[in-house]
Design a protein around this motif. Sequence first.
Motif, PDB file in Angstrom:
ATOM      1  N   LYS A   1     -18.924  13.594  12.167  1.00  0.00           N
ATOM      2  CA  LYS A   1     -17.802  12.256  12.275  1.00  0.00           C
ATOM      3  C   LYS A   1     -17.346  12.459  13.666  1.00  0.00           C
ATOM      4  O   LYS A   1     -16.925  11.316  14.318  1.00  0.00           O
ATOM      5  CB  LYS A   1     -16.891  12.598  11.294  1.00  0.00           C
TER       6      LYS A   1
ATOM      7  N   THR B   1     -11.995   0.891  10.651  1.00  0.00           N
ATOM      8  CA  THR B   1     -13.252   0.379  10.367  1.00  0.00           C
ATOM      9  C   THR B   1     -13.168  -1.302  10.253  1.00  0.00           C
ATOM     10  O   THR B   1     -14.001  -2.105  10.968  1.00  0.00           O
ATOM     11  CB  THR B   1     -13.997   0.568   8.978  1.00  0.00           C
ATOM     12  N   LYS B   2     -12.005  -1.887   9.704  1.00  0.00           N
ATOM     13  CA  LYS B   2     -11.697  -3.237   9.440  1.00  0.00           C
ATOM     14  C   LYS B   2     -11.632  -3.520  11.021  1.00  0.00           C
ATOM     15  O   LYS B   2     -12.064  -4.745  11.297  1.00  0.00           O
ATOM     16  CB  LYS B   2     -10.548  -3.545   8.742  1.00  0.00           C
TER      17      LYS B   2
ATOM     18  N   SER C   1       0.288   3.951  -3.104  1.00  0.00           N
ATOM     19  CA  SER C   1      -0.483   4.920  -2.699  1.00  0.00           C
ATOM     20  C   SER C   1       0.132   6.264  -2.705  1.00  0.00           C
ATOM     21  O   SER C   1      -0.349   7.357  -2.564  1.00  0.00           O
ATOM     22  CB  SER C   1      -1.210   4.723  -1.314  1.00  0.00           C
TER      23      SER C   1
ATOM     24  N   GLU D   1      -8.256   5.445   8.969  1.00  0.00           N
ATOM     25  CA  GLU D   1      -9.695   5.291   9.025  1.00  0.00           C
ATOM     26  C   GLU D   1     -10.069   4.210   8.599  1.00  0.00           C
ATOM     27  O   GLU D   1     -11.239   3.380   8.977  1.00  0.00           O
ATOM     28  CB  GLU D   1     -10.610   6.597   8.718  1.00  0.00           C
ATOM     29  N   SER D   2      -9.716   3.833   7.343  1.00  0.00           N
ATOM     30  CA  SER D   2     -10.146   2.628   6.688  1.00  0.00           C
ATOM     31  C   SER D   2      -9.823   1.265   7.544  1.00  0.00           C
ATOM     32  O   SER D   2     -10.780   0.379   7.593  1.00  0.00           O
ATOM     33  CB  SER D   2      -9.294   2.500   5.411  1.00  0.00           C
ATOM     34  N   GLU D   3      -8.683   1.337   8.016  1.00  0.00           N
ATOM     35  CA  GLU D   3      -8.193   0.460   8.740  1.00  0.00           C
ATOM     36  C   GLU D   3      -8.805   0.039  10.173  1.00  0.00           C
ATOM     37  O   GLU D   3      -9.197  -0.816  10.635  1.00  0.00           O
ATOM     38  CB  GLU D   3      -6.751   0.345   9.084  1.00  0.00           C
TER      39      GLU D   3
ATOM     40  N   ALA E   1      -6.530   8.837   5.908  1.00  0.00           N
ATOM     41  CA  ALA E   1      -7.833   8.197   5.171  1.00  0.00           C
ATOM     42  C   ALA E   1      -7.532   6.561   5.325  1.00  0.00           C
ATOM     43  O   ALA E   1      -8.340   5.738   5.584  1.00  0.00           O
ATOM     44  CB  ALA E   1      -8.091   8.327   3.850  1.00  0.00           C
ATOM     45  N   LYS E   2      -6.482   6.214   5.063  1.00  0.00           N
ATOM     46  CA  LYS E   2      -5.973   4.663   5.327  1.00  0.00           C
ATOM     47  C   LYS E   2      -6.219   4.397   6.947  1.00  0.00           C
ATOM     48  O   LYS E   2      -6.680   3.251   7.102  1.00  0.00           O
ATOM     49  CB  LYS E   2      -4.475   4.598   4.993  1.00  0.00           C
TER      50      LYS E   2
ATOM     51  N   TRP F   1       0.746  -1.211   0.040  1.00  0.00           N
ATOM     52  CA  TRP F   1       0.202   0.039   0.101  1.00  0.00           C
ATOM     53  C   TRP F   1       0.767   1.318  -0.023  1.00  0.00           C
ATOM     54  O   TRP F   1       0.475   2.166  -0.787  1.00  0.00           O
ATOM     55  CB  TRP F   1      -0.895  -0.048   1.259  1.00  0.00           C
TER      56      TRP F   1
END
Length: 222
Positions: A121, A85-86, A16, A81-83, A78-79, A12
């Motif tokens: 948020k 969520t996972k 990225s 926040e994505s991680e 952003a990465k 990544w």
Amino acid sequence: MDILDKYQLKEWWVESLTVSQRNQVSNNYRPMGLPVSDTPCLYQNVDKTYFNDGFGKLSLLLTLSHVAESPAKEILKAKAESELTKSNTSANINLIDTHLALASLIQHHYSLRADNKHYEKAKELCLMQISFANKVAKKFRHPEKPTELKRLHKITGIRHPYYDEPQMLPSHTGYKQLAIILEKEGDIKSAIKLSEKALKQGWTDDYDKRLVRLNKKLAKIQ
């Protein structure tokens, strides 16, 4: 193993961010005095004790975002926040890492609160952090002792004041920030209820003083 491989971020990282962005972040990241670097020889023997007390993938991404310049800063956040969520749906969630990441993201979104999207948020993330506050409190009170120390203490009988005695809880961004938001929105009763819950759990944010002030404010309104 380097730090990016450790958290399965190497692919990544390369895809990225541009070379110049990677170089800028690497040159400004100084854990234990060393840069992340794309150079494979660095971090060949990562000192695993450095990652104790909950430091993990989310904390790494947000630490990198703090030293990054735009637009790499936004890409890294952003990465994270994505991680996040996972990890929130994982059975093996790293509670302290998630707690620390949420604290950083709450502060980030609240600083942009003029935009209602970020304001909402921030509130959402506060509630997420509060949802497992009691569980993570236990982790902070009783940090996991590194394997090396366990062996040593078993042999010597020595006790360590940090690992063998209950620790004071730190500040809790979710409780503190949401109490402020609720007060500003005029929901004093909910701010009081939230502060009472934080105080009961033992988080360090002068909740005694906050509750005195909030109760006086509620009395005036009533």
